[in-house]
Write a protein that holds these residues in place. Structure first.
Motif, PDB file in Angstrom:
ATOM      1  N   ILE A 107     -13.941 -28.338   5.424  1.00 41.65           N
ATOM      2  CA  ILE A 107     -15.150 -29.033   4.957  1.00 41.65           C
ATOM      3  C   ILE A 107     -15.000 -29.422   3.488  1.00 41.65           C
ATOM      4  O   ILE A 107     -15.325 -30.549   3.088  1.00 41.65           O
ATOM      5  N   VAL A 108     -14.498 -28.492   2.671  1.00 43.67           N
ATOM      6  CA  VAL A 108     -14.292 -28.781   1.240  1.00 43.67           C
ATOM      7  C   VAL A 108     -13.291 -29.919   1.079  1.00 43.67           C
ATOM      8  O   VAL A 108     -13.510 -30.849   0.283  1.00 43.67           O
ATOM      9  N   ARG A 109     -12.207 -29.878   1.839  1.00 42.86           N
ATOM     10  CA  ARG A 109     -11.192 -30.914   1.729  1.00 42.86           C
ATOM     11  C   ARG A 109     -11.747 -32.279   2.132  1.00 42.86           C
ATOM     12  O   ARG A 109     -11.471 -33.289   1.490  1.00 42.86           O
ATOM     13  N   ALA A 110     -12.522 -32.315   3.220  1.00 44.62           N
ATOM     14  CA  ALA A 110     -13.083 -33.585   3.676  1.00 44.62           C
ATOM     15  C   ALA A 110     -14.064 -34.156   2.660  1.00 44.62           C
ATOM     16  O   ALA A 110     -14.032 -35.357   2.342  1.00 44.62           O
ATOM     17  N   ALA A 111     -14.949 -33.309   2.151  1.00 42.24           N
ATOM     18  CA  ALA A 111     -15.934 -33.775   1.174  1.00 42.24           C
ATOM     19  C   ALA A 111     -15.262 -34.196  -0.126  1.00 42.24           C
ATOM     20  O   ALA A 111     -15.584 -35.240  -0.711  1.00 42.24           O
ATOM     21  N   ALA A 112     -14.309 -33.388  -0.599  1.00 44.84           N
ATOM     22  CA  ALA A 112     -13.618 -33.706  -1.848  1.00 44.84           C
ATOM     23  C   ALA A 112     -12.688 -34.901  -1.689  1.00 44.84           C
ATOM     24  O   ALA A 112     -12.507 -35.691  -2.630  1.00 44.84           O
ATOM     25  N   GLY A 113     -12.082 -35.054  -0.499  1.00 46.60           N
ATOM     26  CA  GLY A 113     -11.171 -36.173  -0.272  1.00 46.60           C
ATOM     27  C   GLY A 113     -11.873 -37.514  -0.366  1.00 46.60           C
ATOM     28  O   GLY A 113     -11.308 -38.493  -0.878  1.00 46.60           O
ATOM     29  N   GLU A 114     -13.108 -37.575   0.121  1.00 49.37           N
ATOM     30  CA  GLU A 114     -13.872 -38.824   0.034  1.00 49.37           C
ATOM     31  C   GLU A 114     -14.164 -39.180  -1.418  1.00 49.37           C
ATOM     32  O   GLU A 114     -14.081 -40.347  -1.809  1.00 49.37           O
ATOM     33  N   SER A 142     -19.615 -33.846  -7.387  1.00 46.87           N
ATOM     34  CA  SER A 142     -20.030 -34.930  -6.495  1.00 46.87           C
ATOM     35  C   SER A 142     -20.103 -34.478  -5.038  1.00 46.87           C
ATOM     36  O   SER A 142     -20.820 -35.088  -4.236  1.00 46.87           O
ATOM     37  N   SER A 143     -19.364 -33.428  -4.686  1.00 41.19           N
ATOM     38  CA  SER A 143     -19.355 -32.918  -3.307  1.00 41.19           C
ATOM     39  C   SER A 143     -20.363 -31.799  -3.107  1.00 41.19           C
ATOM     40  O   SER A 143     -20.461 -31.246  -2.002  1.00 41.19           O
ATOM     41  N   LEU A 144     -21.107 -31.478  -4.147  1.00 38.16           N
ATOM     42  CA  LEU A 144     -21.948 -30.284  -4.111  1.00 38.16           C
ATOM     43  C   LEU A 144     -22.992 -30.335  -3.007  1.00 38.16           C
ATOM     44  O   LEU A 144     -23.268 -29.325  -2.351  1.00 38.16           O
ATOM     45  N   ARG A 145     -23.569 -31.499  -2.770  1.00 39.00           N
ATOM     46  CA  ARG A 145     -24.619 -31.609  -1.755  1.00 39.00           C
ATOM     47  C   ARG A 145     -24.076 -31.292  -0.357  1.00 39.00           C
ATOM     48  O   ARG A 145     -24.700 -30.561   0.416  1.00 39.00           O
ATOM     49  N   THR A 146     -22.919 -31.837  -0.040  1.00 38.05           N
ATOM     50  CA  THR A 146     -22.296 -31.559   1.258  1.00 38.05           C
ATOM     51  C   THR A 146     -21.935 -30.091   1.380  1.00 38.05           C
ATOM     52  O   THR A 146     -22.153 -29.463   2.431  1.00 38.05           O
ATOM     53  N   LEU A 147     -21.395 -29.514   0.324  1.00 38.70           N
ATOM     54  CA  LEU A 147     -20.996 -28.112   0.369  1.00 38.70           C
ATOM     55  C   LEU A 147     -22.197 -27.191   0.462  1.00 38.70           C
ATOM     56  O   LEU A 147     -22.144 -26.148   1.133  1.00 38.70           O
ATOM     57  N   ALA A 149     -12.384 -38.048  -4.027  1.00 39.52           N
ATOM     58  CA  ALA A 149     -11.103 -38.240  -4.728  1.00 39.52           C
ATOM     59  C   ALA A 149     -10.543 -39.638  -4.544  1.00 39.52           C
ATOM     60  O   ALA A 149      -9.717 -40.085  -5.346  1.00 39.52           O
ATOM     61  N   ALA A 150     -10.990 -40.349  -3.499  1.00 39.24           N
ATOM     62  CA  ALA A 150     -10.494 -41.705  -3.254  1.00 39.24           C
ATOM     63  C   ALA A 150     -11.221 -42.757  -4.091  1.00 39.24           C
ATOM     64  O   ALA A 150     -10.856 -43.931  -4.048  1.00 39.24           O
ATOM     65  N   ARG A 151     -12.220 -42.347  -4.842  1.00 38.68           N
ATOM     66  CA  ARG A 151     -12.973 -43.307  -5.650  1.00 38.68           C
ATOM     67  C   ARG A 151     -12.148 -43.771  -6.856  1.00 38.68           C
ATOM     68  O   ARG A 151     -11.317 -43.021  -7.394  1.00 38.68           O
ATOM     69  N   PRO A 152     -12.378 -44.989  -7.322  1.00 37.47           N
ATOM     70  CA  PRO A 152     -11.663 -45.485  -8.511  1.00 37.47           C
ATOM     71  C   PRO A 152     -11.931 -44.649  -9.756  1.00 37.47           C
ATOM     72  O   PRO A 152     -11.086 -44.599 -10.663  1.00 37.47           O
ATOM     73  N   ALA A 153     -13.093 -43.992  -9.788  1.00 35.86           N
ATOM     74  CA  ALA A 153     -13.423 -43.197 -10.968  1.00 35.86           C
ATOM     75  C   ALA A 153     -12.428 -42.066 -11.182  1.00 35.86           C
ATOM     76  O   ALA A 153     -12.112 -41.704 -12.332  1.00 35.86           O
ATOM     77  N   VAL A 154     -11.917 -41.485 -10.100  1.00 31.52           N
ATOM     78  CA  VAL A 154     -10.955 -40.389 -10.220  1.00 31.52           C
ATOM     79  C   VAL A 154      -9.654 -40.903 -10.831  1.00 31.52           C
ATOM     80  O   VAL A 154      -9.062 -40.258 -11.708  1.00 31.52           O
ATOM     81  N   GLU A 155      -9.198 -42.064 -10.379  1.00 28.19           N
ATOM     82  CA  GLU A 155      -7.990 -42.642 -10.951  1.00 28.19           C
ATOM     83  C   GLU A 155      -8.187 -42.999 -12.417  1.00 28.19           C
ATOM     84  O   GLU A 155      -7.275 -42.826 -13.250  1.00 28.19           O
ATOM     85  N   ALA A 156      -9.395 -43.445 -12.743  1.00 32.33           N
ATOM     86  CA  ALA A 156      -9.688 -43.755 -14.145  1.00 32.33           C
ATOM     87  C   ALA A 156      -9.642 -42.495 -15.003  1.00 32.33           C
ATOM     88  O   ALA A 156      -9.141 -42.515 -16.139  1.00 32.33           O
ATOM     89  N   LEU A 157     -10.151 -41.397 -14.475  1.00 29.14           N
ATOM     90  CA  LEU A 157     -10.111 -40.128 -15.202  1.00 29.14           C
ATOM     91  C   LEU A 157      -8.674 -39.658 -15.411  1.00 29.14           C
ATOM     92  O   LEU A 157      -8.319 -39.137 -16.474  1.00 29.14           O
ATOM     93  N   ARG A 158      -7.827 -39.871 -14.414  1.00 22.88           N
ATOM     94  CA  ARG A 158      -6.413 -39.506 -14.557  1.00 22.88           C
ATOM     95  C   ARG A 158      -5.747 -40.347 -15.643  1.00 22.88           C
ATOM     96  O   ARG A 158      -4.958 -39.830 -16.453  1.00 22.88           O
TER      97      ARG A 158
END
Length: 278
Positions: A155-162, A190-195, A164-173
């Motif tokens: 569940i954590v991987r699925a929520a975080a994976g969605e 950002s995944s807190l609600r799902t978790l 992590a695919a955002r452009p904002a993550v690449e911008a942060l990197r």
């Protein structure tokens, strides 16, 4: 969405939260504070009796049912909370690392063993391990946490994976942000609600597993003051003395139902009011 509809939604959310809080408060208060007011166990009398100076009668060995109810919830509640916390303590870093890594091999190392563990029925695994090591309450919490780690990590991987695919993550990197800030500060938040939604459902499942294991004699003594044990040991006298079974069973049901209502109300979104154009 009109203002009236928004107000109705907010009232419905508050009423659901109040209902859940009222339901879950009874078993929680009895579980956490009950042992402070019971004193000594008191003398034993005839088994499966009603009245005779006992509010809820006596159990299968002649003990006062009310005293057993006050003593019997702490193990269930604390074991379930500890098992849920331990499961996420492992699942969160595993799921976040798996979602954010670019190394396929690392992801396989983290997730494939959990997939194997996920294929084994939870209760069967608990019973198999318990038949060898005979765990106490702490061991039961570890076992229940272990069988919940694979599903929680997925569940954590699925929520975080969605996220992590955002452009904002690449911008942060590209800005040189640390892994901790990206994983926890942005992806995790950002995944807190799902978790949180998963935590509510998982806590209910953990309560079920802990109660079922205790019902089968895993982690507790056969005559322990435990709500699940009370249901098991007193069921033979259900028609003679129902309170010894009905009261602890209702407390377990209230604990799980109230928990679900609280999480549902806390996670329910209140519709935003859209202003009308002139």
């Amino acid at each position: 969405m009109t203002t009236k509809a928004t107000a109705r939604s907010a009232r419905r959310r508050r009423s659901r939260f109040a209902l859940g809080l009222g339901i879950v408060a009874v078993p929680l208060v009895l579980a956490l504070l009950g042992p402070l007011f019971t004193g000594d166990p008191g003398p034993r009398s005839a088994s499966f009796t009603l009245g005779g100076g006992h509010w809820l009668g006596t159990d299968f060995v002649g003990r006062d049912v009310w005293r057993q109810v006050l003593h019997g919830g702490r193990t269930v509640v604390l074991t379930a909370l500890a098992a849920t916390a331990l499961a996420y303590l492992v699942a969160l870093p595993v799921g976040l690392v798996s979602a954010l890594t670019h190394l396929r091999r690392l992801e396989d190392v983290l997730m494939r063993p959990l997939d194997v563990l996920l294929a084994v029925p939870s209760l069967l695994l608990i019973l198999l391990v318990a038949s060898v090591f005979a765990p106490g309450a702490a061991g039961l919490a570890l076992l229940v946490a272990l069988v919940n780690v694979p599903d929680a990590a997925r569940i954590v991987r699925a929520a975080a994976g969605e996220v992590a695919a955002r452009p904002a993550v690449e911008a942060l990197r590209m800005q040189g942000e640390t892994w901790w800030r990206i994983a926890v500060g942005y992806v995790g938040r950002s995944s807190l609600r799902t978790l949180a939604a998963d935590a509510g459902i998982r806590l209910t499942g953990v309560l079920y597993l802990v109660s079922t294991a205790a019902f089968l004699g895993v982690g507790v003594a056969p005559d322990a003051a435990d709500w699940a044990v009370m249901v098991d040991r007193n069921r033979t006298g259900l028609l003679v003395q129902p309170w010894a079974v009905v009261v602890p069973a209702l407390l377990i049901v209230a604990l799980t139902t109230g928990t679900n209502l609280l999480f549902d109300a806390a996670l329910e979104k209140t519709p935003r009011t859209k202003g009308r154009r002139p």
